[in-house]
Design a protein around this motif. Sequence first.
Motif, PDB file in Angstrom:
ATOM      1  N   ALA A 151       0.837  -1.207   0.000  1.00 58.15           N
ATOM      2  CA  ALA A 151       0.000   0.000   0.000  1.00 58.15           C
ATOM      3  C   ALA A 151       0.871   1.257   0.000  1.00 58.15           C
ATOM      4  O   ALA A 151       0.586   2.231  -0.704  1.00 58.15           O
ATOM      5  CB  ALA A 151      -0.931  -0.005   1.209  1.00 58.15           C
ATOM      6  N   MET A 152       1.937   1.252   0.798  1.00 61.41           N
ATOM      7  CA  MET A 152       2.835   2.422   0.841  1.00 61.41           C
ATOM      8  C   MET A 152       3.538   2.594  -0.503  1.00 61.41           C
ATOM      9  O   MET A 152       3.681   3.711  -1.014  1.00 61.41           O
ATOM     10  CB  MET A 152       3.885   2.238   1.940  1.00 61.41           C
ATOM     11  N   GLU A 153       3.975   1.475  -1.083  1.00 60.79           N
ATOM     12  CA  GLU A 153       4.661   1.523  -2.370  1.00 60.79           C
ATOM     13  C   GLU A 153       3.739   2.060  -3.459  1.00 60.79           C
ATOM     14  O   GLU A 153       4.136   2.903  -4.275  1.00 60.79           O
ATOM     15  CB  GLU A 153       5.170   0.129  -2.737  1.00 60.79           C
ATOM     16  N   GLU A 154       2.494   1.577  -3.465  1.00 61.30           N
ATOM     17  CA  GLU A 154       1.555   2.033  -4.485  1.00 61.30           C
ATOM     18  C   GLU A 154       1.163   3.488  -4.266  1.00 61.30           C
ATOM     19  O   GLU A 154       0.950   4.234  -5.221  1.00 61.30           O
ATOM     20  CB  GLU A 154       0.325   1.131  -4.503  1.00 61.30           C
ATOM     21  N   ALA A 155       1.065   3.911  -3.000  1.00 63.59           N
ATOM     22  CA  ALA A 155       0.743   5.307  -2.713  1.00 63.59           C
ATOM     23  C   ALA A 155       1.825   6.224  -3.267  1.00 63.59           C
ATOM     24  O   ALA A 155       1.529   7.247  -3.914  1.00 63.59           O
ATOM     25  CB  ALA A 155       0.592   5.509  -1.206  1.00 63.59           C
ATOM     26  N   LYS A 166       9.110   0.200   8.663  1.00 63.44           N
ATOM     27  CA  LYS A 166       9.375   1.591   9.025  1.00 63.44           C
ATOM     28  C   LYS A 166       9.892   2.396   7.837  1.00 63.44           C
ATOM     29  O   LYS A 166       9.471   3.537   7.624  1.00 63.44           O
ATOM     30  CB  LYS A 166      10.388   1.660  10.175  1.00 63.44           C
ATOM     31  N   ILE A 167      10.766   1.798   7.045  1.00 59.77           N
ATOM     32  CA  ILE A 167      11.323   2.538   5.919  1.00 59.77           C
ATOM     33  C   ILE A 167      10.255   2.893   4.900  1.00 59.77           C
ATOM     34  O   ILE A 167      10.250   3.996   4.338  1.00 59.77           O
ATOM     35  CB  ILE A 167      12.474   1.735   5.259  1.00 59.77           C
ATOM     36  N   MET A 168       9.285   1.994   4.690  1.00 64.44           N
ATOM     37  CA  MET A 168       8.211   2.281   3.747  1.00 64.44           C
ATOM     38  C   MET A 168       7.251   3.320   4.307  1.00 64.44           C
ATOM     39  O   MET A 168       6.749   4.186   3.589  1.00 64.44           O
ATOM     40  CB  MET A 168       7.458   0.996   3.397  1.00 64.44           C
ATOM     41  N   ARG A 170       5.331   9.022   4.526  1.00 59.80           N
ATOM     42  CA  ARG A 170       5.061  10.210   5.361  1.00 59.80           C
ATOM     43  C   ARG A 170       5.852  11.428   4.894  1.00 59.80           C
ATOM     44  O   ARG A 170       5.444  12.570   5.133  1.00 59.80           O
ATOM     45  CB  ARG A 170       5.374   9.898   6.823  1.00 59.80           C
ATOM     46  N   GLU A 171       6.976  11.184   4.245  1.00 64.13           N
ATOM     47  CA  GLU A 171       7.785  12.305   3.752  1.00 64.13           C
ATOM     48  C   GLU A 171       7.279  12.845   2.421  1.00 64.13           C
ATOM     49  O   GLU A 171       7.766  13.880   1.946  1.00 64.13           O
ATOM     50  CB  GLU A 171       9.243  11.846   3.606  1.00 64.13           C
TER      51      GLU A 171
END
Length: 315
Positions: free
Chosen positions: A154-158, A181-183, A188-189
């Motif tokens: 989800a983070m990668e696709e976002a 955490k890294i994703m 967040r950045e």
Amino acid sequence: MEKVVVLGTGPAGLTAAIYLARANMKPVVIEGDQPGGQLTLTTEVENFPGFPNGVMGPELMENMRKQAERFGAEFKRGWVTNIDLSKKPFRLDVSGIGEIETESLILSTGASAKLLNIPGEKQNIGRGVSTCATCDGFFFRGKKVIIVGGGDSAMEEANFLTKFASEVIIVHRRDELRASKIMQDRARENAKISWKLNKTPLEVMAGENGVTGLKVKNNETNEEEIIETDGIFVAIGHKPNTSFLNGQIDTDETGYINVVPGTTETNVPGVFACGDVQDKKYRQAITAAGTGCMAALDAERYLEGNAVHDWSQSS
């Protein structure tokens, strides 16, 4: 007895069928409950080579099927209810067909995207609801989209969608994310990404032209709100379609088939796996088609040295 049976008719299975049929292997292809695979749920496909103006997903799959049929592939509609890979020939019990014996087997049953199972979701797949950001992100250039999920994918696709969308909202039903955490930090950045955590999706809202919003519930207050959006990307994981194998083929902890690196060979000689059923990383039509080609060539080489039946007497 058949030389080779292909289970599944997505890009991997159909490509395997094309190669096998051209090699005069006379493959029997078993279609499940969703002939054509996940591409039949998409509208326009713009990233499959050879179609400069794009092609509709169902049209692409129908053309691949016709190509396989042209060279002699035989298609049968059914569902595998039991399978025995313990001895040769392999035996398949297929609903509506009966028992099939085969010298070799290609597994291309794919993986199904997990859905939210909320009202309006399935009806709007291809009309603003998607399960693949890399497939459909381009269509949302300059638009506001939602990603539902809290894992690494989800983070990668976002992050990927921020290349196109003007705003990406991550909706997750918990306060905490499952992503590494890294994703999480990377998301967040990203200034284009905003957050709606501890929110449970309730319903996909849509109008004549497709998705207009996502109704969610605040898990703390039970208050409901509609988040306006042009698109909703469901990123809560995929489930490989391997349960019917009953543990006879080695898989990883999530059910994806393990293959010998650089091949489509499984732990059972004569059984090969291609497409999304063994690929949890790329999940693209073109990569699936490539492994379908590999499986056909692997099966052909296997049969050259391991055939039980003397096919030269029956061809």
